[in-house]
Design a protein around this motif. Structure first.
Motif, PDB file in Angstrom:
ATOM      1  N   LEU A  68     106.201  14.775 -80.825  1.00 56.88           N
ATOM      2  CA  LEU A  68     106.302  14.849 -82.283  1.00 56.88           C
ATOM      3  C   LEU A  68     105.573  16.074 -82.821  1.00 56.88           C
ATOM      4  CD1 LEU A  68     107.251  13.485 -84.895  1.00 56.88           C
ATOM      5  CD2 LEU A  68     105.091  12.206 -84.905  1.00 56.88           C
ATOM      6  N   LEU A  69     104.358  16.295 -82.346  1.00 55.87           N
ATOM      7  CA  LEU A  69     103.599  17.462 -82.801  1.00 55.87           C
ATOM      8  C   LEU A  69     104.282  18.754 -82.371  1.00 55.87           C
ATOM      9  CD1 LEU A  69     101.061  18.594 -84.172  1.00 55.87           C
ATOM     10  CD2 LEU A  69      99.869  18.379 -81.979  1.00 55.87           C
ATOM     11  N   GLY A  70     104.854  18.748 -81.173  1.00 52.16           N
ATOM     12  CA  GLY A  70     105.547  19.942 -80.696  1.00 52.16           C
ATOM     13  C   GLY A  70     106.735  20.315 -81.566  1.00 52.16           C
ATOM     14  N   SER A  71     107.512  19.323 -81.982  1.00 59.54           N
ATOM     15  CA  SER A  71     108.671  19.620 -82.833  1.00 59.54           C
ATOM     16  C   SER A  71     108.225  20.137 -84.195  1.00 59.54           C
ATOM     17  CB  SER A  71     109.532  18.370 -82.990  1.00 59.54           C
ATOM     18  OG  SER A  71     108.840  17.346 -83.693  1.00 59.54           O
ATOM     19  N   ALA A  72     107.117  19.602 -84.709  1.00 59.83           N
ATOM     20  CA  ALA A  72     106.600  20.074 -85.990  1.00 59.83           C
ATOM     21  C   ALA A  72     106.096  21.517 -85.880  1.00 59.83           C
ATOM     22  CB  ALA A  72     105.479  19.156 -86.472  1.00 59.83           C
ATOM     23  N   CYS A  73     105.379  21.815 -84.811  1.00 61.57           N
ATOM     24  CA  CYS A  73     104.889  23.181 -84.612  1.00 61.57           C
ATOM     25  C   CYS A  73     106.050  24.156 -84.456  1.00 61.57           C
ATOM     26  CB  CYS A  73     103.980  23.240 -83.383  1.00 61.57           C
ATOM     27  SG  CYS A  73     102.391  22.404 -83.572  1.00 61.57           S
ATOM     28  N   ARG A 102      90.396  14.942 -83.492  1.00 56.86           N
ATOM     29  CA  ARG A 102      90.354  14.148 -82.260  1.00 56.86           C
ATOM     30  C   ARG A 102      91.731  13.660 -81.802  1.00 56.86           C
ATOM     31  NH1 ARG A 102      85.182  10.729 -84.267  1.00 56.86           N
ATOM     32  NH2 ARG A 102      86.393  11.016 -86.182  1.00 56.86           N
ATOM     33  N   PRO A 103      92.597  13.155 -82.683  1.00 56.44           N
ATOM     34  CA  PRO A 103      93.934  12.758 -82.207  1.00 56.44           C
ATOM     35  C   PRO A 103      94.737  13.927 -81.639  1.00 56.44           C
ATOM     36  CG  PRO A 103      93.458  11.713 -84.314  1.00 56.44           C
ATOM     37  CD  PRO A 103      92.383  12.737 -84.083  1.00 56.44           C
ATOM     38  N   LEU A 104      94.502  15.141 -82.157  1.00 60.46           N
ATOM     39  CA  LEU A 104      95.238  16.296 -81.642  1.00 60.46           C
ATOM     40  C   LEU A 104      94.826  16.603 -80.210  1.00 60.46           C
ATOM     41  CD1 LEU A 104      95.062  18.723 -84.713  1.00 60.46           C
ATOM     42  CD2 LEU A 104      96.723  16.923 -84.232  1.00 60.46           C
ATOM     43  N   ALA A 105      93.537  16.468 -79.928  1.00 54.37           N
ATOM     44  CA  ALA A 105      93.053  16.777 -78.583  1.00 54.37           C
ATOM     45  C   ALA A 105      93.569  15.776 -77.557  1.00 54.37           C
ATOM     46  CB  ALA A 105      91.526  16.787 -78.574  1.00 54.37           C
ATOM     47  N   MET A 106      93.977  14.599 -78.013  1.00 53.43           N
ATOM     48  CA  MET A 106      94.420  13.561 -77.079  1.00 53.43           C
ATOM     49  C   MET A 106      95.877  13.712 -76.665  1.00 53.43           C
ATOM     50  SD  MET A 106      92.534  10.220 -78.750  1.00 53.43           S
ATOM     51  CE  MET A 106      93.265   9.130 -77.520  1.00 53.43           C
ATOM     52  N   PRO A 125     100.116   9.422 -75.956  1.00 58.20           N
ATOM     53  CA  PRO A 125      99.960  10.878 -75.828  1.00 58.20           C
ATOM     54  C   PRO A 125     101.292  11.604 -75.653  1.00 58.20           C
ATOM     55  CG  PRO A 125      98.249   9.766 -74.578  1.00 58.20           C
ATOM     56  CD  PRO A 125      99.193   8.698 -75.058  1.00 58.20           C
ATOM     57  N   ALA A 126     102.209  11.033 -74.879  1.00 52.79           N
ATOM     58  CA  ALA A 126     103.498  11.690 -74.649  1.00 52.79           C
ATOM     59  C   ALA A 126     104.328  11.753 -75.922  1.00 52.79           C
ATOM     60  CB  ALA A 126     104.267  10.969 -73.548  1.00 52.79           C
ATOM     61  N   ASP A 127     104.388  10.633 -76.646  1.00 55.65           N
ATOM     62  CA  ASP A 127     105.161  10.619 -77.890  1.00 55.65           C
ATOM     63  C   ASP A 127     104.506  11.515 -78.941  1.00 55.65           C
ATOM     64  OD1 ASP A 127     106.986   8.900 -76.784  1.00 55.65           O
ATOM     65  OD2 ASP A 127     106.110   7.089 -77.688  1.00 55.65           O
ATOM     66  N   GLY A 128     103.187  11.486 -78.981  1.00 59.15           N
ATOM     67  CA  GLY A 128     102.479  12.330 -79.931  1.00 59.15           C
ATOM     68  C   GLY A 128     102.689  13.804 -79.643  1.00 59.15           C
TER      69      GLY A 128
END
Length: 252
Positions: free
Chosen positions: A92-97, A120-124, A86-89
């Motif tokens: 990564l998602l934060g930098s993309a956003c 579902r992976p986004l909610a996690m 969850p932390a790495d995800g």
């Protein structure tokens, strides 16, 4: 029709150029959204949330289209989040956003968002601390399972997205489903006399609640039929009963 939705990866990564060539001077008359996140790779297609690659893809989209898209969506980010903590995800998602936020601020698009086939992976990953998208695009309609509908509701509440858009209301054109299932009881009279496809499309705006639902344009007759259904009223009580039944079946 006033809006068009496409993606950099469609038509073998030729969708932007083909759309610009086909629509020519009509293209500025449409609200235009596109998606970035898939790239040509050695094995065919690869997915990346690298902010530099995303920025270059947005710039390329504007060049190929001959205009800046109104909305740029991050295309299926869950593809790169699979198997990550969850932390790495979240990082990564934060930098993309952030890359899409910067593109909007820089005038490369007006708004930005996320298009997710499986939310579902986004909610996690814990999106509460990430930039809030202007648009969250998700699967919609009767063929979306209750687990995914519930996860989308949780994600929308946590992320505070501005608008919800739906996609794939017919599940890829599975005709056998609509031959066996009649969704017309979910429309209020006299609109329950419309076709099954029209009823499925119109009800998809409530599964989940969506401001827009994207459908394919390869069949003009089918598209015209769906446009005619937009004036139909949905029986929201029937939709609520349907959702309760899905929850009850899952619990049993």
């Amino acid at each position: 029709m006033t809006a068009l939705d496409t993606a950099a990866a469609y038509l073998g990564f030729r969708s932007h150029a083909v759309l610009a060539e086909t629509a020519t001077d009509l293209l500025p008359k449409f609200a235009l959204s596109t998606k970035v996140g898939f790239f040509p790779g050695a094995g065919g297609t690869e997915h990346s949330l690298d902010p530099v690659r995303l920025r270059l893809a947005i710039e390329k989209a504007a060049r190929e289209l001959g205009r800046e898209p109104d909305t740029v969506l991050l295309h299926n980010p869950e593809r790169s989040l699979a198997g990550m903590s969850p932390a790495d995800g979240q990082a990564l998602l934060g930098s993309a956003c952030t890359a899409l936020v910067d593109a909007a601020r820089g005038g490369l698009c007006r708004t930005w968002g996320v298009s997710s086939w499986d939310s579902r992976p986004l909610a996690m990953v814990g999106v509460e601390d990430l930039p809030s998208p202007d648009v969250l695009m998700v699967r919609a309609g009767f063929l979306v399972g209750i687990d995914l509908l519930d996860t989308t509701a949780v994600l929308l509440n946590a992320w505070q997205a501005g608008e919800t858009w739906g996609m794939s209301p017919f599940g890829g054109g599975n005709g056998k489903v609509w031959a066996a299932f009649d969704p017309r009881p979910f429309l209020q009279p006299p609109h329950d006399c419309l076709s099954r496809a029209q009823a499925a499309f119109r009800t998809a705006f409530h599964l989940p609640s969506a401001a827009a639902v994207a459908v394919g344009t390869d069949n003009p007759g089918h598209l015209a039929e769906l446009v005619q259904a937009l004036g139909a009223e949905v029986d929201t009580t029937a939709v609520s009963q349907y959702l309760r039944a899905l929850h009850g079946h899952r619990q049993s």
